[in-house]
Design an enzyme around this catalytic site. Structure first.
Site, PDB file in Angstrom:
ATOM      1  N   LYS A  95      34.820  47.641  56.445  1.00  0.00           N
ATOM      2  CA  LYS A  95      35.430  46.367  56.249  1.00  0.00           C
ATOM      3  C   LYS A  95      36.820  46.884  56.236  1.00  0.00           C
ATOM      4  CE  LYS A  95      36.665  42.898  52.531  1.00  0.00           C
ATOM      5  NZ  LYS A  95      36.871  42.759  51.025  1.00  0.00           N
ATOM      6  N   ALA A 182      37.237  36.912  48.872  1.00  0.00           N
ATOM      7  CA  ALA A 182      38.512  36.780  47.815  1.00  0.00           C
ATOM      8  C   ALA A 182      38.582  35.673  47.216  1.00  0.00           C
ATOM      9  CB  ALA A 182      39.665  37.353  48.603  1.00  0.00           C
ATOM     10  N   THR A 205      35.205  40.384  41.491  1.00  0.00           N
ATOM     11  CA  THR A 205      35.888  40.306  40.409  1.00  0.00           C
ATOM     12  C   THR A 205      35.192  39.352  39.445  1.00  0.00           C
ATOM     13  OG1 THR A 205      38.291  40.693  41.211  1.00  0.00           O
ATOM     14  CG2 THR A 205      37.878  39.444  39.209  1.00  0.00           C
TER      15      THR A 205
END
Length: 271
Positions: A95, A182, A205
């Site tokens: 990545k 993201a 997250t």
């Protein structure tokens, strides 16, 4: 089924490994997610140890590991990190992340493209994290990237698909898988991305910092499955489904028209 390069995935939920309170909790949450592609930052791995606290448990899962070049600020640094990962982990998947801006962690489009060109020529399967820029995503596709990973919003922000309009263009024109990466902070964001036509999402997250990461991982798993099923079933036209612009109508349409019913009442009144 989702195919990227030489690998087929049944899960469209990709996950990260950062911010978990313990390796044990990380492992349990990743299992609950059903993810088959898990990304990890090379800067957080102790390559000198045969029993690294992050790497060792991940290898137990039997999934594909996707080392990332997080922390690289230039193309050269990213290329070096990718080569290191290939030697250390025996994988040609990477990545690609190049973000010199330490405050917002926004990807550098120029350095990302430069690094991608080199790594593809060296035989890497490159999945670049990039801005939601349709032109850049097309260029990354043209140089040979196996997928593109445009952001929904800044890393760790949990703001969702703030780049929705641009994501739609990218999805529409891309000939390689599009993975929204993201900013996905809730299962509803992941569902929205899949309904929009994204091939997969990458979430870290939102799972890692949840009160119950295991339950949140499972919630994301269900959301991604639901989003994909809804897309395949065929979403009706609405302002939130611009994939059917020709049938879009900004007015109400009754699901149970009363025309015939009212006509019958009028006839009865005249009898």
């Amino acid at each position: 089924m989702l195919k990227i390069a030489d690998t087929t995935f049944t899960s469209r939920l990709f996950t990260g490994t950062g911010k978990f309170s313990s390796p044990e909790l990380m492992l349990e949450a990743l299992r609950a997610s059903g993810s088959q592609l898990i990304t990890m930052a090379m800067k957080r791995v102790d390559l000198q140890s045969g029993n690294d606290a992050i790497l060792a448990p991940l290898r137990q899962l039997g999934v594909r590991l996707l080392p990332n070049t997080s922390g690289a600020k230039t193309a050269e640094e990213a290329i070096f990190a990718a080569r290191l990962a290939r030697e250390a982990l025996n994988t040609h998947w990477v990545k690609l992340e190049v973000h010199p801006d330490v405050r917002y962690l926004l990807p550098d489009p120029i350095e990302t493209l430069k690094a991608a060109e080199v790594l593809v020529k060296e035989g890497f399967v490159v999945l670049p994290y990039c801005g939601a820029d349709p032109v850049l995503c097309k260029r990354l596709e043209e140089v040979g990237c196996a997928a593109v990973m445009p952001l929904g919003s800044p890393i760790g922000s949990n703001l969702g698909l703030r780049t929705r309009d641009f994501l739609q263009i990218i999805i529409e024109q891309s000939k390689v898988p599009v993975v929204v990466d993201a900013g996905i902070g809730a299962p509803s964001h992941a569902l929205e991305a899949l309904e929009l036509g994204a091939d997969a999402v990458l979430v870290n997250t939102a799972i890692a910092v949840a009160h119950s990461p295991v339950q949140m991982a499972h919630a994301f798993r269900l959301a991604v499955e639901s989003g994909e099923r809804a897309r395949l079933a065929g979403l009706g036209a609405s302002p939130f489904n611009p994939s059917q612009p020709d049938t879009l109508q900004l007015r109400a349409t009754a699901t149970s028209p009363l025309t015939g019913f009212l006509s019958q009442l009028e006839e009865q009144d005249h009898v």
